[in-house]
Write a protein that holds these residues in place. Structure first.
Motif, PDB file in Angstrom:
ATOM      1  N   ASP B 259      23.277  76.655 116.211  1.00  0.00           N
ATOM      2  CA  ASP B 259      23.667  78.059 116.005  1.00  0.00           C
ATOM      3  C   ASP B 259      24.415  78.222 114.687  1.00  0.00           C
ATOM      4  O   ASP B 259      24.143  79.135 113.912  1.00  0.00           O
ATOM      5  N   GLY B 260      25.365  77.335 114.476  1.00  0.00           N
ATOM      6  CA  GLY B 260      26.190  77.400 113.270  1.00  0.00           C
ATOM      7  C   GLY B 260      25.336  77.290 112.022  1.00  0.00           C
ATOM      8  O   GLY B 260      25.570  77.987 111.027  1.00  0.00           O
ATOM      9  N   ARG B 261      24.318  76.425 112.083  1.00  0.00           N
ATOM     10  CA  ARG B 261      23.465  76.243 110.902  1.00  0.00           C
ATOM     11  C   ARG B 261      22.604  77.474 110.640  1.00  0.00           C
ATOM     12  O   ARG B 261      22.334  77.810 109.483  1.00  0.00           O
ATOM     13  N   ILE B 262      22.188  78.143 111.705  1.00  0.00           N
ATOM     14  CA  ILE B 262      21.413  79.381 111.515  1.00  0.00           C
ATOM     15  C   ILE B 262      22.279  80.430 110.818  1.00  0.00           C
ATOM     16  O   ILE B 262      21.850  81.101 109.871  1.00  0.00           O
ATOM     17  N   VAL B 263      23.530  80.531 111.275  1.00  0.00           N
ATOM     18  CA  VAL B 263      24.451  81.507 110.666  1.00  0.00           C
ATOM     19  C   VAL B 263      24.729  81.123 109.211  1.00  0.00           C
ATOM     20  O   VAL B 263      24.779  81.983 108.325  1.00  0.00           O
ATOM     21  N   LEU B 264      24.881  79.814 108.981  1.00  0.00           N
ATOM     22  CA  LEU B 264      25.116  79.348 107.610  1.00  0.00           C
ATOM     23  C   LEU B 264      23.933  79.702 106.699  1.00  0.00           C
ATOM     24  O   LEU B 264      24.119  80.154 105.559  1.00  0.00           O
ATOM     25  N   ASP B 265      22.719  79.511 107.228  1.00  0.00           N
ATOM     26  CA  ASP B 265      21.525  79.869 106.438  1.00  0.00           C
ATOM     27  C   ASP B 265      21.541  81.343 106.060  1.00  0.00           C
ATOM     28  O   ASP B 265      21.157  81.719 104.953  1.00  0.00           O
ATOM     29  N   ARG B 266      21.978  82.159 107.005  1.00  0.00           N
ATOM     30  CA  ARG B 266      22.059  83.601 106.739  1.00  0.00           C
ATOM     31  C   ARG B 266      23.045  83.866 105.586  1.00  0.00           C
ATOM     32  O   ARG B 266      22.764  84.635 104.677  1.00  0.00           O
ATOM     33  N   ALA B 267      24.199  83.189 105.637  1.00  0.00           N
ATOM     34  CA  ALA B 267      25.206  83.367 104.582  1.00  0.00           C
ATOM     35  C   ALA B 267      24.650  82.929 103.230  1.00  0.00           C
ATOM     36  O   ALA B 267      24.853  83.594 102.215  1.00  0.00           O
ATOM     37  N   LEU B 268      23.930  81.817 103.229  1.00  0.00           N
ATOM     38  CA  LEU B 268      23.363  81.303 101.971  1.00  0.00           C
ATOM     39  C   LEU B 268      22.267  82.235 101.453  1.00  0.00           C
ATOM     40  O   LEU B 268      22.160  82.475 100.251  1.00  0.00           O
ATOM     41  N   ALA B 269      21.479  82.777 102.402  1.00  0.00           N
ATOM     42  CA  ALA B 269      20.426  83.704 102.002  1.00  0.00           C
ATOM     43  C   ALA B 269      21.017  84.963 101.359  1.00  0.00           C
ATOM     44  O   ALA B 269      20.386  85.599 100.526  1.00  0.00           O
ATOM     45  N   LEU B 270      22.237  85.295 101.767  1.00  0.00           N
ATOM     46  CA  LEU B 270      22.923  86.456 101.165  1.00  0.00           C
ATOM     47  C   LEU B 270      23.623  86.062  99.864  1.00  0.00           C
ATOM     48  O   LEU B 270      24.445  86.803  99.347  1.00  0.00           O
ATOM     49  N   ARG B 271      23.317  84.870  99.359  1.00  0.00           N
ATOM     50  CA  ARG B 271      23.886  84.337  98.121  1.00  0.00           C
ATOM     51  C   ARG B 271      25.391  84.104  98.244  1.00  0.00           C
ATOM     52  O   ARG B 271      26.141  84.233  97.278  1.00  0.00           O
ATOM     53  N   GLY B 272      25.836  83.799  99.458  1.00  0.00           N
ATOM     54  CA  GLY B 272      27.250  83.521  99.667  1.00  0.00           C
ATOM     55  C   GLY B 272      27.629  82.179  99.074  1.00  0.00           C
ATOM     56  O   GLY B 272      26.976  81.166  99.339  1.00  0.00           O
ATOM     57  N   ARG B 273      28.662  82.185  98.229  1.00  0.00           N
ATOM     58  CA  ARG B 273      29.167  80.934  97.648  1.00  0.00           C
ATOM     59  C   ARG B 273      30.693  80.908  97.741  1.00  0.00           C
ATOM     60  O   ARG B 273      31.351  80.202  97.003  1.00  0.00           O
ATOM     61  N   GLY B 274      31.254  81.717  98.619  1.00  0.00           N
ATOM     62  CA  GLY B 274      32.702  81.823  98.759  1.00  0.00           C
ATOM     63  C   GLY B 274      33.273  80.662  99.567  1.00  0.00           C
ATOM     64  O   GLY B 274      32.531  79.811 100.067  1.00  0.00           O
ATOM     65  N   PRO B 275      34.608  80.615  99.684  1.00  0.00           N
ATOM     66  CA  PRO B 275      35.263  79.476 100.337  1.00  0.00           C
ATOM     67  C   PRO B 275      34.816  79.232 101.787  1.00  0.00           C
ATOM     68  O   PRO B 275      34.684  78.075 102.199  1.00  0.00           O
ATOM     69  N   TYR B 276      34.579  80.280 102.564  1.00  0.00           N
ATOM     70  CA  TYR B 276      34.181  80.048 103.955  1.00  0.00           C
ATOM     71  C   TYR B 276      32.768  79.492 104.025  1.00  0.00           C
ATOM     72  O   TYR B 276      32.471  78.617 104.848  1.00  0.00           O
ATOM     73  N   VAL B 277      31.895  79.998 103.148  1.00  0.00           N
ATOM     74  CA  VAL B 277      30.513  79.500 103.148  1.00  0.00           C
ATOM     75  C   VAL B 277      30.509  78.020 102.756  1.00  0.00           C
ATOM     76  O   VAL B 277      29.833  77.192 103.379  1.00  0.00           O
ATOM     77  N   VAL B 278      31.293  77.673 101.737  1.00  0.00           N
ATOM     78  CA  VAL B 278      31.341  76.277 101.290  1.00  0.00           C
ATOM     79  C   VAL B 278      31.905  75.377 102.397  1.00  0.00           C
ATOM     80  O   VAL B 278      31.379  74.297 102.674  1.00  0.00           O
TER      81      VAL B 278
END
Lengths: 119, 318
Positions: B259-278
């Protein structure tokens, strides 16, 4: 909502101490005047009256029916109120944004935002 | 029936309360109205059955109770938004839905004019539906202290004119950081061993991700919490913390990691590079065996760079 913005000068250089005032560049000094002018002209703002220096304050207490006066402001000179203005705004966010534009807030002082209570 | 009521309470308290605050413009009044509505439900539903739309029923009932109360107290009425609401609105809310104002609620609770400990308590009380007693226990604070903290915060919101709204664009980035920080703080309290707070933080994180689907850091925070929480059962043995390398991997919750990895993929797809995404990406790499150390080190370096934090640089993964 109505707010009173109390301006605490803190370490802010002001024309009252020419030495400190001279520590600002000419552009900075001009900006201070321009900013206060712009704030006083902001819709909703009622500018405060000019206050004498905190050093000229007299603090009054009454104990056992006797009036006691002391030289100076109620708080330390550095913490004393240096000025104020009234602001009619929709909410606290608007008051915070106005407070952040007051030069004292960025030059070593602070602005206290107090809601006005209508009785 | 008790179980159903508890479930509805759990699921709907935040939404019902948010709608009532939005309508009444007063936290204390809205909380009383919500409590009254849930109490009436507890009495009537076992007898009459659960209404088809429990949340709408609760909002309507809470509203009507508040209106009655206001009518009884005219001075109070003068101070609430109620007066501006047309008469017929009192009797009917839109039959299928009412606006979801949880986002307005969380931004109001996390307003920077409130102290952080008050923000945390307010979020748990209003959105989480925890009682004052539960919050006091969770933070090891005496109950009267916590009660006072909550009352003071609710009164300040009203007296100081803190707006009940999602902040405008120019304020949003800073305010969102404050909201995420509060959720992370709640999670961290839970991560330290008090599991109910971690669960609470996950619920808040999921709600935020649903309400702000385009904010990468919101997904980043949720992903990070899911990935870390998935190792919870392996992190303690006899009340001692077990470091990552010594953890029994069979105790990891694999579906939650997925589940966590699916959510992470979503964040990355939104071009998230902030501290929580990292941090979520780091947590994801730590769940691999063998671990990709160069990649992990690179992400820690990136985290140190964007957060400018010497703590990160010296932190060894556990």
């Amino acid at each position: 909502m109505k707010y009173m913005l109390l301006i605490h000068q803190g370490d802010t250089p002001t024309p009252r101490s020419p030495e400190a005032w001279a520590s600002l560049s000419e552009d900075e000094r001009k900006a201070v005047y321009a900013d206060y002018q712009a704030i006083n002209q902001t819709p909703g703002v009622t500018p405060g009256l000019g206050l004498g220096a905190p050093e000229t304050a007299t603090t009054v207490r009454v104990q056992n029916g006797k009036t006691l006066t002391t030289d100076g402001p109620f708080v330390e000179i550095k913490e004393a109120v240096g000025g104020y203005l009234l602001f009619e705004a929709d909410d606290l966010d608007a008051a915070i944004e106005l407070a952040a534009r007051i030069p004292a807030a960025r030059l070593g002082g602070a602005i206290e935002v107090r809601p006005i209570v209508e009785w | 029936m008790v179980a159903i009521l508890e479930q509805v309470f759990r699921d709907q308290w935040g939404r019902v309360l948010a709608a009532l605050i939005g309508f009444l413009g007063d936290f204390e009044l809205a909380e009383e109205a919500a409590q009254e509505a849930f109490a009436i439900a507890a009495e009537r539903w076992p007898r009459d059955g659960v209404p088809s739309n429990p949340a709408t029923w609760l909002v309507t009932t809470g509203r009507n109770r508040a209106v009655d109360r206001i009518r009884r107290d005219r001075t109070l009425a003068a101070k609430t938004r109620m007066l501006q609401v047309p008469e017929q609105a009192e009797d009917r809310v839109s039959p299928t839905t009412f606006p979801d104002e949880r986002l307005e609620l969380i931004f109001t609770c996390c307003h920077p004019a409130l102290a952080v400990d008050a923000q945390v308590a307010l979020v748990l009380r209003t959105l989480g539906g925890l009682t004052t007693v539960q919050i006091a226990h969770a933070f090891l604070v005496p109950e009267p202290t916590m009660a006072q903290r909550l009352v003071r915060a609710k009164r300040k919101i009203k007296a100081a004119g803190i707006p009940f709204r999602v902040p405008p664009e120019r304020l949003l980035p800073d305010r969102l950081l404050a909201v995420l920080a509060v959720v992370y703080l709640i999670f961290n309290e839970g991560y330290g061993g008090r599991g109910e707070l971690a669960a609470e933080a996950l619920l808040l994180g999921r709600a935020l991700a649903e309400l702000m689907p385009d904010e990468p850091e919101v997904h980043g925070l949720l992903a990070m919490m899911l990935l870390l929480d998935a190792r919870r059962d392996a992190r303690f043995r006899n009340n001692e913390i077990v470091v990552l390398a010594d953890q029994d991997r069979s105790l990891w919750d694999e579906s939650q990691i997925a589940d966590g990895r699916i959510v992470l993929d979503r964040a990355l797809a939104l071009r998230g590079r902030g501290p929580y995404v990292v941090q979520a990406a780091i947590a994801s790499l730590h769940a691999d065996e063998p671990r990709d150390w160069p990649q992990i080190a690179a992400l820690y370096a990136e985290l140190a760079r964007i957060t400018d934090s010497p703590v990160v640089e010296s932190r060894t993964p556990r």
